[in-house]
Write a protein that holds these residues in place. Structure first.
Motif, PDB file in Angstrom:
ATOM      1  N   ARG A  40      -5.099  11.037 -35.007  1.00 24.84           N
ATOM      2  CA  ARG A  40      -4.570  12.381 -34.912  1.00 24.84           C
ATOM      3  C   ARG A  40      -4.975  12.919 -33.555  1.00 24.84           C
ATOM      4  N   MET A  41      -4.595  14.092 -33.214  1.00 24.23           N
ATOM      5  CA  MET A  41      -4.937  14.624 -31.897  1.00 24.23           C
ATOM      6  C   MET A  41      -6.143  15.526 -32.001  1.00 24.23           C
ATOM      7  N   PRO A  42      -7.257  15.230 -31.440  1.00 28.19           N
ATOM      8  CA  PRO A  42      -7.633  13.962 -30.805  1.00 28.19           C
ATOM      9  C   PRO A  42      -8.000  12.913 -31.855  1.00 28.19           C
ATOM     10  N   ALA A  43      -7.890  11.635 -31.472  1.00 33.37           N
ATOM     11  CA  ALA A  43      -8.241  10.538 -32.383  1.00 33.37           C
ATOM     12  C   ALA A  43      -9.734  10.591 -32.668  1.00 33.37           C
ATOM     13  N   ILE A  53     -13.017  10.564 -30.428  1.00 31.51           N
ATOM     14  CA  ILE A  53     -12.851   9.522 -29.419  1.00 31.51           C
ATOM     15  C   ILE A  53     -12.389  10.183 -28.132  1.00 31.51           C
ATOM     16  N   GLU A  54     -13.108   9.922 -27.057  1.00 33.20           N
ATOM     17  CA  GLU A  54     -12.779  10.514 -25.763  1.00 33.20           C
ATOM     18  C   GLU A  54     -11.508   9.897 -25.206  1.00 33.20           C
ATOM     19  N   LYS A  55     -10.771  10.685 -24.462  1.00 29.23           N
ATOM     20  CA  LYS A  55      -9.539  10.181 -23.867  1.00 29.23           C
ATOM     21  C   LYS A  55      -9.818   9.225 -22.725  1.00 29.23           C
ATOM     22  N   LYS A  56     -10.861   9.490 -21.981  1.00 27.86           N
ATOM     23  CA  LYS A  56     -11.207   8.636 -20.848  1.00 27.86           C
ATOM     24  C   LYS A  56     -12.363   7.729 -21.244  1.00 27.86           C
ATOM     25  N   VAL A  57     -12.206   6.465 -20.945  1.00 25.78           N
ATOM     26  CA  VAL A  57     -13.255   5.491 -21.241  1.00 25.78           C
ATOM     27  C   VAL A  57     -14.002   5.203 -19.950  1.00 25.78           C
ATOM     28  N   LYS A  58     -15.298   5.261 -20.004  1.00 24.40           N
ATOM     29  CA  LYS A  58     -16.112   4.986 -18.819  1.00 24.40           C
ATOM     30  C   LYS A  58     -16.443   3.497 -18.779  1.00 24.40           C
TER      31      LYS A  58
END
Length: 108
Positions: free
Chosen positions: A16-19, A32-37
């Motif tokens: 869902r938004m956000p996952a 879950i963050e949109k950007k993965v480091k």
């Protein structure tokens, strides 16, 4: 796979938004963050392999009256191992005890 830090159950994924990940047991939620480091620059050290057996293998198995198919010597060392599924019989590995032969064979 992700596990719940509270109760150690497997976390479920919800798109869902956000996952997010969530736990059905204790209601733990982890967005879950949109950007993965991505960490770069990790240098792996080269490590030499350690030999498992050094030199000539000594007698480790029991001896039996088995005839060598190569030299017809009457004594051999043997060792049993489970090489197939558990409901199949074990495989027997033989090594001729004749010092000039030392032939290896197996019996399934």
């Amino acid at each position: 796979m992700e596990f719940c830090p509270s109760c150690a159950n497997l976390l479920q994924y919800e798109m869902r938004m956000p996952a997010r990940f969530f736990c059905r047991s204790c209601r733990y939620i982890c967005p879950i963050e949109k950007k993965v480091k991505i960490k770069r620059g990790v240098i792996l050290a080269h490590k030499e392999a350690t030999p498992v057996v050094v030199g000539e293998k000594q007698h480790v198995g029991a001896t039996t009256d088995a005839t060598c198919p190569k030299c017809s010597h009457g004594k051999a060392e043997f060792e049993q191992m489970q090489t197939r599924s558990a409901d199949e019989p074990m495989t027997i590995f033989y090594k001729c005890l004749n010092q000039s032969c030392k032939h290896n064979w197996r019996e399934d």
